[in-house]
Motif scaffolding. Structure first.
Motif, PDB file in Angstrom:
ATOM      1  N   LEU A 169       0.816  -1.209   0.000  1.00  0.00           N
ATOM      2  CA  LEU A 169       0.000   0.000   0.000  1.00  0.00           C
ATOM      3  C   LEU A 169       0.852   1.263   0.000  1.00  0.00           C
ATOM      4  CD1 LEU A 169      -2.793   1.367   0.232  1.00  0.00           C
ATOM      5  CD2 LEU A 169      -2.610   1.103   2.727  1.00  0.00           C
ATOM      6  N   LEU A 170       1.952   1.256   0.752  1.00  0.00           N
ATOM      7  CA  LEU A 170       2.702   2.486   0.960  1.00  0.00           C
ATOM      8  C   LEU A 170       4.138   2.448   0.454  1.00  0.00           C
ATOM      9  CD1 LEU A 170       2.614   5.329   2.197  1.00  0.00           C
ATOM     10  CD2 LEU A 170       3.310   4.313   4.385  1.00  0.00           C
ATOM     11  N   GLY A 171       4.776   1.270   0.504  1.00  0.00           N
ATOM     12  CA  GLY A 171       6.209   1.245   0.256  1.00  0.00           C
ATOM     13  C   GLY A 171       6.665   0.696  -1.071  1.00  0.00           C
ATOM     14  N   ASP A 172       5.747   0.211  -1.903  1.00  0.00           N
ATOM     15  CA  ASP A 172       6.143  -0.485  -3.137  1.00  0.00           C
ATOM     16  C   ASP A 172       6.233   0.430  -4.353  1.00  0.00           C
ATOM     17  OD1 ASP A 172       6.981  -2.813  -4.384  1.00  0.00           O
ATOM     18  OD2 ASP A 172       4.970  -3.417  -4.971  1.00  0.00           O
ATOM     19  N   LYS A 173       6.084   1.737  -4.130  1.00  0.00           N
ATOM     20  CA  LYS A 173       6.196   2.729  -5.203  1.00  0.00           C
ATOM     21  C   LYS A 173       5.205   2.459  -6.342  1.00  0.00           C
ATOM     22  CE  LYS A 173      11.073   3.763  -4.298  1.00  0.00           C
ATOM     23  NZ  LYS A 173      12.445   3.896  -4.850  1.00  0.00           N
ATOM     24  N   GLU A 174       4.023   2.001  -5.980  1.00  0.00           N
ATOM     25  CA  GLU A 174       2.960   1.737  -6.955  1.00  0.00           C
ATOM     26  C   GLU A 174       1.983   2.903  -6.947  1.00  0.00           C
ATOM     27  OE1 GLU A 174       0.732  -0.413  -9.816  1.00  0.00           O
ATOM     28  OE2 GLU A 174       2.649  -0.968  -8.928  1.00  0.00           O
ATOM     29  N   GLY A 175       1.625   3.392  -8.115  1.00  0.00           N
ATOM     30  CA  GLY A 175       0.640   4.456  -8.199  1.00  0.00           C
ATOM     31  C   GLY A 175      -0.765   3.923  -8.040  1.00  0.00           C
ATOM     32  N   GLY A 176      -1.520   4.490  -7.119  1.00  0.00           N
ATOM     33  CA  GLY A 176      -2.891   4.041  -6.878  1.00  0.00           C
ATOM     34  C   GLY A 176      -2.980   2.569  -6.551  1.00  0.00           C
ATOM     35  N   TYR A 212      -1.587   9.707   0.189  1.00  0.00           N
ATOM     36  CA  TYR A 212      -0.287  10.014  -0.414  1.00  0.00           C
ATOM     37  C   TYR A 212      -0.188   9.498  -1.853  1.00  0.00           C
ATOM     38  CZ  TYR A 212       4.751   9.375  -1.232  1.00  0.00           C
ATOM     39  OH  TYR A 212       6.015   9.369  -1.764  1.00  0.00           O
ATOM     40  N   ASN A 213      -0.745   8.308  -2.109  1.00  0.00           N
ATOM     41  CA  ASN A 213      -0.654   7.731  -3.457  1.00  0.00           C
ATOM     42  C   ASN A 213      -1.997   7.208  -3.966  1.00  0.00           C
ATOM     43  OD1 ASN A 213      -1.049   5.424  -1.944  1.00  0.00           O
ATOM     44  ND2 ASN A 213       0.983   4.553  -2.335  1.00  0.00           N
ATOM     45  N   PHE A 214      -3.083   7.630  -3.283  1.00  0.00           N
ATOM     46  CA  PHE A 214      -4.445   7.235  -3.666  1.00  0.00           C
ATOM     47  C   PHE A 214      -4.650   5.722  -3.593  1.00  0.00           C
ATOM     48  CE2 PHE A 214      -3.176  10.943  -6.237  1.00  0.00           C
ATOM     49  CZ  PHE A 214      -3.957  11.914  -5.623  1.00  0.00           C
ATOM     50  N   GLY A 215      -4.007   5.089  -2.625  1.00  0.00           N
ATOM     51  CA  GLY A 215      -4.092   3.640  -2.496  1.00  0.00           C
ATOM     52  C   GLY A 215      -5.159   3.199  -1.513  1.00  0.00           C
TER      53      GLY A 215
END
Length: 557
Positions: free
Chosen positions: A125-132, A177-180
């Motif tokens: 959710l937060l650390g994998d540098k994935e957008g959304g 932070y990343n819309f996750g």
């Protein structure tokens, strides 16, 4: 967040090699593959220690425990957990895209499965540098799906850093932070359409009776917008047979044995390798990698002691603590007894006498024809086999994307004949025996067959080869002694079956069932969908071999 280049895969492997850690054969196979990648033997993928350690540092830095005496304390991963995480996140291609998109982890209960899943979901959710990013925890029921999800919520609540970026809402965790999002889903949810997950977490898949939920999530994960999707399944064994658990287990086994090529599938199957290991304390760690740290050794001892005196409870211990899913019948042979890489050139079988054995199918099942051969001044027993299936059956399995077995691949290798129509043509079996005679002068001296399945075929064979066929009663009374001897010969690698993968597959599917007394046995299927026709075909030949051994060996010279 400083990332150090620790190599936990190498550390784990060294402990396995030194005997300090005992693992199952399947875990050993997986670790050998990973070590080979690190050694540069895979030209397409390599190991990146920075990427491998990012999730480990994230979890141990920001995730806190929420249960038991360690509540509120940082989550410290065990060596086996770190090795698993490095395998998932550290094996990448030249563009640094992860190799493995689907991971199956099987281990005994109380080894920290749900906690590990929750932490990896939080990292996704937060650390994998994935957008959304969309992290979906799935199960057949919403309450079951919430187990991992609720653990993740508790981790977030206890961490000032995670709580800064991740907010808990009624039905999910949300990262502005990343819309996750991180949410629990179930088969009865009305939100399974239009999914675009970056990670799917399937906990305890042994409880799923059909594969529909798995298929829906698998398809959703294949969206073009996700470059590094991850389908993560962690489970114990269970009591539902022929469900998605068995399919995934079988698929993992075939990938490990290189019967199926799937470079994106990774498995860590912690289990006992045989039924007789459940009373050996030194083997318990094979199914319980966290034994003595995450899982209480004393409590497992108590469970085993109770299982010894209470047969009904024994089933639970064997299944849930040791992942022995086939407990109605024990496996006939261990893997190391089955595995025999020895091969032979067909020329050494030229101008020989053979004993035939056949297992003829009903309607659309697998048929196997065997030739058992002894050569002059040679102690080896040579086994030559060929298999048959209706072409329509194989095409149907291909359309359903069934993972029953790589039949088409075996056909392409010349090990399996696809018969036209809806049934195996017994005349094709006769034709194969004739081909072996005409091309290699392998003459059938005698042959055994199931008297219940012969029909016209026996007459056809007798007309072609002389009066050679003999009915073999299919049961413990006939099979016991030949089966015990054949098993011993296979275990000693005295039977050279030319490394035939179909026969090897059949052997791994074969259980042994005691009948009447412990001395009487017969072969049974360990699982409904798996086939043992190759075993039965060879056994029918072996019955004739033991019955006429002296005459046959005199004939051979």
């Amino acid at each position: 967040m400083q990332i150090k280049k620790y190599n936990y895969i190498s550390q784990y492997w060294k402990k396995i090699q030194s005997g300090n850690i005992n693992v199952s054969h399947k875990v050993y196979q997986t670790m050998q593959m990973l070590v080979d990648i690190q050694a540069g033997k895979d030209k397409k993928y390599h190991f990146d220690p920075i990427l491998a350690n990012r999730p480990i540092v994230f979890v141990e830095t920001f995730c806190k425990q929420s249960k038991g005496k360690h509540i509120g304390k940082p989550l410290k991963l065990e060596l086996y957990e770190k090795a698993i995480i490095q395998a998932i996140y550290g094996v990448v291609d030249k563009n640094y895209k992860r190799r493995f998109t689907e991971v199956l982890i099987i281990m005994g209960r109380k080894n920290g499965k749900s906690t590990l899943l929750s932490a990896l979901g939080t990292y996704g959710l937060l650390g994998d540098k994935e957008g959304g990013p969309e992290i979906d925890c799935v199960s057949t029921k919403k309450d079951a799906a919430k187990i991992v999800f609720n653990e993740a919520k508790n981790m977030v609540k206890q961490s000032p850093y995670l709580n800064k970026y991740i907010k808990s809402r009624k039905s999910d965790l949300y990262c502005d932070y990343n819309f996750g999002s991180y949410r629990p889903l179930s088969s009865d949810s009305d939100t399974l359409d239009g999914l675009n997950p970056s990670m799917v977490i399937l906990d305890e898949c042994h409880a799923i009776k059909d594969r529909n939920l798995y298929d829906v999530m698998k398809q959703a994960l294949s969206a073009e917008s996700r470059e590094q999707p991850l389908f993560l399944t962690i489970t114990t064994s269970g009591f539902i047979r022929d469900g998605i658990y068995d399919e995934l287990y079988d698929y993992a086994e075939q990938v490990l044995n290189q019967e199926i090529e799937d470079e994106h599938f990774l498995s860590f199957i912690y289990e006992l390798d045989s039924m007789d290991e459940w009373l050996r304390e030194d083997c318990w760690i094979k199914a319980n990698p966290g034994l003595g740290t995450v899982k209480s050794l004393a409590k497992l001892r108590q469970a085993v002691e109770r299982a010894i005196v209470q047969p009904n409870y024994r089933k639970t211990v064997l299944t849930k603590d040791f992942n022995l899913k086939n407990i109605s019948a024990a496996s006939w042979l261990k893997w190391e007894e089955i595995e025999n890489p020895e091969t032979y050139d067909m020329e050494i079988l030229r101008n020989t006498y053979a004993i035939a054995g056949a297992d003829l199918s009903q309607v659309r099942d697998l048929t196997c024809a065997s030739l058992l051969i002894r050569r002059r001044n040679d102690e080896k027993i040579y086994l030559l086999q060929h298999y048959f299936l209706p072409r329509s059956r194989v095409e149907e399995l291909e359309e359903r994307n069934s993972k029953e077995a790589p039949y088409m691949r075996w056909h392409e290798r010349g090990l399996l004949t696809l018969c036209d129509g809806e049934m195996v043509k017994y005349s094709d079996v006769t034709a194969w025996y004739k081909q072996m005679r005409d091309e290699y002068q392998i003459d059938i001296w005698r042959g055994g067959y199931d008297r219940a399945m012969a029909d016209y075929w026996v007459e056809e064979m007798n007309q072609e080869f002389g009066d050679v066929m003999e009915a073999v009663a299919q049961g413990a009374r006939t099979w016991t002694m030949p089966m015990k001897e054949m098993g011993a010969q296979l275990a000693e690698h005295n039977i050279n079956y030319n490394n035939n993968p179909i026969f090897k597959w059949c052997l791994t599917n074969t259980g042994v069932k005691s009948v009447g007394t412990l001395e009487s046995i017969e072969p049974v299927k360990l699982q409904k969908r798996r086939r043992i026709d190759g075993t039965v075909s060879a056994l029918n030949a072996y019955v004739i071999y033991t019955k006429y051994r002296n005459d046959y060996l005199n004939m051979v010279g």
